[in-house]
Scaffold this motif. Structure first.
Motif, PDB file in Angstrom:
ATOM      1  N   LYS A 172       0.814  -1.221   0.000  1.00  0.00           N
ATOM      2  CA  LYS A 172       0.000   0.000   0.000  1.00  0.00           C
ATOM      3  C   LYS A 172       0.846   1.270   0.000  1.00  0.00           C
ATOM      4  O   LYS A 172       0.376   2.319  -0.447  1.00  0.00           O
ATOM      5  CB  LYS A 172      -0.956  -0.018   1.192  1.00  0.00           C
ATOM      6  N   LYS A 230      -2.592   1.579   8.284  1.00  0.00           N
ATOM      7  CA  LYS A 230      -2.690   0.301   7.561  1.00  0.00           C
ATOM      8  C   LYS A 230      -1.331  -0.362   7.497  1.00  0.00           C
ATOM      9  O   LYS A 230      -0.311   0.317   7.353  1.00  0.00           O
ATOM     10  CB  LYS A 230      -3.174   0.538   6.122  1.00  0.00           C
ATOM     11  N   TYR A 270      -6.165  -7.787   4.177  1.00  0.00           N
ATOM     12  CA  TYR A 270      -7.314  -8.027   3.296  1.00  0.00           C
ATOM     13  C   TYR A 270      -8.569  -7.944   4.147  1.00  0.00           C
ATOM     14  O   TYR A 270      -8.511  -8.139   5.372  1.00  0.00           O
ATOM     15  CB  TYR A 270      -7.227  -9.395   2.594  1.00  0.00           C
ATOM     16  N   ASP A 271      -9.677  -7.621   3.507  1.00  0.00           N
ATOM     17  CA  ASP A 271     -10.957  -7.532   4.215  1.00  0.00           C
ATOM     18  C   ASP A 271     -10.835  -6.733   5.520  1.00  0.00           C
ATOM     19  O   ASP A 271     -11.401  -7.095   6.552  1.00  0.00           O
ATOM     20  CB  ASP A 271     -11.503  -8.940   4.515  1.00  0.00           C
ATOM     21  N   GLY A 272     -10.074  -5.641   5.468  1.00  0.00           N
ATOM     22  CA  GLY A 272      -9.987  -4.732   6.621  1.00  0.00           C
ATOM     23  C   GLY A 272      -9.101  -5.230   7.750  1.00  0.00           C
ATOM     24  O   GLY A 272      -9.011  -4.581   8.795  1.00  0.00           O
ATOM     25  N   VAL A 324      -6.237  -2.785   8.866  1.00  0.00           N
ATOM     26  CA  VAL A 324      -6.713  -1.384   8.877  1.00  0.00           C
ATOM     27  C   VAL A 324      -7.229  -1.048  10.275  1.00  0.00           C
ATOM     28  O   VAL A 324      -8.066  -1.773  10.809  1.00  0.00           O
ATOM     29  CB  VAL A 324      -7.866  -1.193   7.857  1.00  0.00           C
ATOM     30  N   GLU A 358      -3.070   7.387   6.990  1.00  0.00           N
ATOM     31  CA  GLU A 358      -3.929   8.115   6.041  1.00  0.00           C
ATOM     32  C   GLU A 358      -4.910   8.991   6.795  1.00  0.00           C
ATOM     33  O   GLU A 358      -5.376   8.620   7.874  1.00  0.00           O
ATOM     34  CB  GLU A 358      -4.777   7.137   5.219  1.00  0.00           C
ATOM     35  N   GLU A 359      -5.265  10.108   6.186  1.00  0.00           N
ATOM     36  CA  GLU A 359      -6.351  10.902   6.759  1.00  0.00           C
ATOM     37  C   GLU A 359      -7.600  10.021   6.854  1.00  0.00           C
ATOM     38  O   GLU A 359      -7.818   9.135   6.004  1.00  0.00           O
ATOM     39  CB  GLU A 359      -6.649  12.124   5.881  1.00  0.00           C
ATOM     40  N   VAL A 419     -10.909   9.640   5.944  1.00  0.00           N
ATOM     41  CA  VAL A 419     -11.708  10.307   4.910  1.00  0.00           C
ATOM     42  C   VAL A 419     -13.174  10.321   5.340  1.00  0.00           C
ATOM     43  O   VAL A 419     -13.731   9.286   5.729  1.00  0.00           O
ATOM     44  CB  VAL A 419     -11.570   9.582   3.550  1.00  0.00           C
ATOM     45  N   PHE A 458     -16.208  10.087   4.022  1.00  0.00           N
ATOM     46  CA  PHE A 458     -16.835   9.776   2.723  1.00  0.00           C
ATOM     47  C   PHE A 458     -18.336   9.612   2.878  1.00  0.00           C
ATOM     48  O   PHE A 458     -18.834   9.250   3.943  1.00  0.00           O
ATOM     49  CB  PHE A 458     -16.197   8.539   2.076  1.00  0.00           C
ATOM     50  N   GLU A 468     -18.799   4.491  -0.624  1.00  0.00           N
ATOM     51  CA  GLU A 468     -17.668   3.876  -1.312  1.00  0.00           C
ATOM     52  C   GLU A 468     -18.134   3.380  -2.679  1.00  0.00           C
ATOM     53  O   GLU A 468     -19.230   2.834  -2.820  1.00  0.00           O
ATOM     54  CB  GLU A 468     -17.093   2.733  -0.475  1.00  0.00           C
ATOM     55  N   GLU A 502     -11.014   0.749  -5.909  1.00  0.00           N
ATOM     56  CA  GLU A 502     -11.946   1.110  -4.835  1.00  0.00           C
ATOM     57  C   GLU A 502     -11.800   2.596  -4.574  1.00  0.00           C
ATOM     58  O   GLU A 502     -10.679   3.106  -4.456  1.00  0.00           O
ATOM     59  CB  GLU A 502     -11.622   0.329  -3.562  1.00  0.00           C
ATOM     60  N   PHE A 531     -13.441   6.406  -2.718  1.00  0.00           N
ATOM     61  CA  PHE A 531     -14.290   7.108  -1.761  1.00  0.00           C
ATOM     62  C   PHE A 531     -14.931   8.292  -2.476  1.00  0.00           C
ATOM     63  O   PHE A 531     -14.232   9.025  -3.183  1.00  0.00           O
ATOM     64  CB  PHE A 531     -13.468   7.682  -0.597  1.00  0.00           C
ATOM     65  N   ASN A 589      -8.970   4.560  -2.922  1.00  0.00           N
ATOM     66  CA  ASN A 589      -8.584   3.832  -1.712  1.00  0.00           C
ATOM     67  C   ASN A 589      -7.628   2.698  -2.068  1.00  0.00           C
ATOM     68  O   ASN A 589      -6.485   2.693  -1.664  1.00  0.00           O
ATOM     69  CB  ASN A 589      -9.827   3.306  -0.975  1.00  0.00           C
ATOM     70  N   GLU A 590      -8.081   1.764  -2.870  1.00  0.00           N
ATOM     71  CA  GLU A 590      -7.333   0.518  -3.074  1.00  0.00           C
ATOM     72  C   GLU A 590      -7.356   0.094  -4.532  1.00  0.00           C
ATOM     73  O   GLU A 590      -8.303   0.423  -5.257  1.00  0.00           O
ATOM     74  CB  GLU A 590      -8.059  -0.604  -2.309  1.00  0.00           C
TER      75      GLU A 590
HETATM   76  P1  ADP Z   1      -8.331  -4.006   2.790  1.00  0.00           P
HETATM   77  O1  ADP Z   1      -7.141  -3.975   1.900  1.00  0.00           O
HETATM   78  O2  ADP Z   1      -8.156  -4.841   4.006  1.00  0.00           O
HETATM   79  O3  ADP Z   1      -9.622  -4.263   2.056  1.00  0.00           O
HETATM   80  P2  ADP Z   1      -8.866  -1.160   2.733  1.00  0.00           P
HETATM   81  O4  ADP Z   1      -7.674  -0.269   2.635  1.00  0.00           O
HETATM   82  O5  ADP Z   1      -9.669  -1.364   1.506  1.00  0.00           O
HETATM   83  O6  ADP Z   1      -8.438  -2.541   3.385  1.00  0.00           O
HETATM   84  O7  ADP Z   1      -9.821  -0.611   3.873  1.00  0.00           O
HETATM   85  C1  ADP Z   1     -10.960  -1.327   4.326  1.00  0.00           C
HETATM   86  C2  ADP Z   1     -12.091  -0.360   4.649  1.00  0.00           C
HETATM   87  O8  ADP Z   1     -11.678   0.569   5.669  1.00  0.00           O
HETATM   88  C3  ADP Z   1     -12.475   0.527   3.478  1.00  0.00           C
HETATM   89  O9  ADP Z   1     -13.373  -0.119   2.639  1.00  0.00           O
HETATM   90  C4  ADP Z   1     -13.098   1.717   4.193  1.00  0.00           C
HETATM   91  O10 ADP Z   1     -14.411   1.430   4.601  1.00  0.00           O
HETATM   92  C5  ADP Z   1     -12.220   1.856   5.416  1.00  0.00           C
HETATM   93  N1  ADP Z   1     -11.103   2.816   5.141  1.00  0.00           N
HETATM   94  C6  ADP Z   1      -9.916   2.504   4.574  1.00  0.00           C
HETATM   95  N2  ADP Z   1      -9.148   3.598   4.450  1.00  0.00           N
HETATM   96  C7  ADP Z   1      -9.855   4.640   4.940  1.00  0.00           C
HETATM   97  C8  ADP Z   1      -9.603   6.059   5.085  1.00  0.00           C
HETATM   98  N3  ADP Z   1      -8.433   6.609   4.739  1.00  0.00           N
HETATM   99  N4  ADP Z   1     -10.586   6.807   5.624  1.00  0.00           N
HETATM  100  C9  ADP Z   1     -11.766   6.265   6.018  1.00  0.00           C
HETATM  101  N5  ADP Z   1     -12.050   4.950   5.913  1.00  0.00           N
HETATM  102  C10 ADP Z   1     -11.124   4.141   5.393  1.00  0.00           C
END
Ligand code: ADP
Length: 392
Positions: free
Chosen positions: A100, A140, A146-148, A151, A193-194, A196, A198, A201, A267, A269, A279-280
């Motif tokens: 990332k 992160k 994966y799947d949060g 995070v 990361e800030e 966000v 949002f 998504e 992915e 926001f 995001n991803e």
């Molecule tokens: P993974 O790779 O595990 O799927 P992600 O980076 O996609 O992780 O983050 C999982 C979820 O966390 C996102 O779908 C979002 O809902 C939340 N998230 C991730 N980054 C941010 C951010 N910078 N600000 C707010 N929410 C975030």
């Protein structure tokens, strides 16, 4: 002779490529991690994808190698390319999806919209980032999440102390340096990361051939529950026009600039001040594209096979106005999915049920349900109700 595609990894994404391969007369072969994988039905080999010899031997049996996930190490990918194997997506593109911090660095270099971020090496650096971003940020792990699972939302560096300790231990292990795609100055760091703010998504999928042709599906809305994709609505309600155009142009630019081949899911926001931020990235078929199996002329799985074989891409239009996909997460606690079939199939004859041959376990993605139709509220309601048959 049939075209032969080799998929590394035996998860549900590989499994869902199988029907598309059968329809097109493509010989699909899977290198599965072990027995009883979701895609074992098409496994021609079992073995460890970290092992170069195993992967090279598998590659000899196919015309092109692609993936169920992004975790194949760079040294294995490079060995494939050096041996003359067609690999899609290629190592340079995959390097950006594997880490990332590398991803944020590349996207920022390209001037693409991303949340404010920093690579933080210790508690002091994270505290500085917290101070500059309102005292609450997202942290992160750069790799392996994966799947949060990698995070966390934090307001103090203590809340990721375990991750800093794990990084320090990793840094002491000299063997990892051979495989890092990161520049020396980011070293072993976490991504801050800030947080966000949002409004929703989104996800934008595109497919790109090695020869350059690129197509996009409609942008979708994805709803997450505890960091896991729970629902997807295609197209994202109210996205026609500016939002759809922005999402598509971002994903096309990412695919072209990074040289992605196959399916790319971005992915996004959508913020309350109407910005779209990345995001991803996922360089393979993605959960937010499962609706396309039943809702689009060409599914993401068929398209991925076409793209990695450098065949002309299929149309991405939708059969109906709306397509809604609901994940079956966990499944019934008695573990018996099949016992739920009669009632679910009887009540929702127009729903399309997909199960991955995985044993139910809390939070696990064991299947999904798609419903298509004209009215978004009605379709969401029916898709949720159909999927609910498989909860407790
Ligand atoms: P993974 O790779 O595990 O799927 P992600 O980076 O996609 O992780 O983050 C999982 C979820 O966390 C996102 O779908 C979002 O809902 C939340 N998230 C991730 N980054 C941010 C951010 N910078 N600000 C707010 N929410 C975030």
């Amino acid at each position: 002779m049939a075209l032969r595609v080799g998929v590394i990894g035996g998860g549900q994404l590989a499994r869902m490529m199988v029907p598309a391969a059968i329809e097109l007369g493509i010989d699909i072969r899977v290198l599965a991690e072990g027995p009883d994988m979701s895609a074992s039905i098409a496994a021609t080999a079992e073995g460890d994808y970290h092992d170069t010899a195993t992967v090279l031997a598998f590659a000899e049996t196919v015309d092109v190698v692609t993936f169920d996930h992004e975790h194949v190490p760079q040294h294995v990918l490079r060995a494939l390319v050096e041996a003359g194997v067609q690999v899609h997506p290629g190592p340079d593109a995959l390097a950006v999806a594997q880490d990332k911090i590398v991803m944020r660095t590349r996207l920022a270099e390209l001037g693409l919209p991303v949340p404010d971020w920093a690579a933080v090496r210790d508690a002091d650096e994270l505290q500085q980032f917290l101070d500059a971003h309102g005292g609450r940020v997202v942290v992160k792990t750069a790799r392996g999440g994966y799947d949060g699972k990698g995070v966390r939302v934090v307001d103090s560096p203590d809340q990721v102390e375990d991750w800093f300790i794990a990084l320090a231990e990793l840094g002491a292990d000299a063997t990892r340096s051979a495989d890092t795609a990161r520049s020396a100055d980011t070293g072993d760091a976490l991504l801050a990361e800030e947080l966000v703010s949002f409004t929703r998504e989104l996800a934008q999928s595109v497919a790109r051939r090695p020869s350059g042709e690129i197509v996009a599906w409609p942008v979708v809305e994805s709803v997450q529950a505890d960091g896991v994709c729970a629902e997807v609505i295609a197209p994202a309600p109210g996205s026609a026009g500016r939002v759809a155009d922005m999402a598509e142009s971002i994903a096309v630019r990412v695919a072209e600039e990074l040289g992605v081949t196959g399916v790319l899911a971005v992915e996004l926001f959508q913020t309350d001040d109407e910005r779209i931020l990345i995001n991803e990235l996922a360089m393979r078929p993605h959960n937010t594209g499962h609706w396309s199996i039943d809702g689009a002329t060409t599914s993401q799985f068929e398209q991925h096979l076409r793209a990695v074989l450098d065949l002309p891409l299929g149309a991405t239009g939708m059969h109906d106005e709306v397509s809604v996909m609901i994940n079956v997460l966990g499944g019934p606690s008695d573990g018996d999915l099949a016992a739920r079939y009669p009632a679910a199939l009887a009540e929702f004859p127009d729903a399309k049920f997909h199960f991955y041959g995985k044993a139910p376990r809390p939070g696990r993605k064991v299947g999904h349900v798609t419903v298509t139709g004209d009215d978004v509220e009605d379709v969401v309601f029916r898709a949720r109700a159909a999927a609910a048959h498989f909860d407790d």
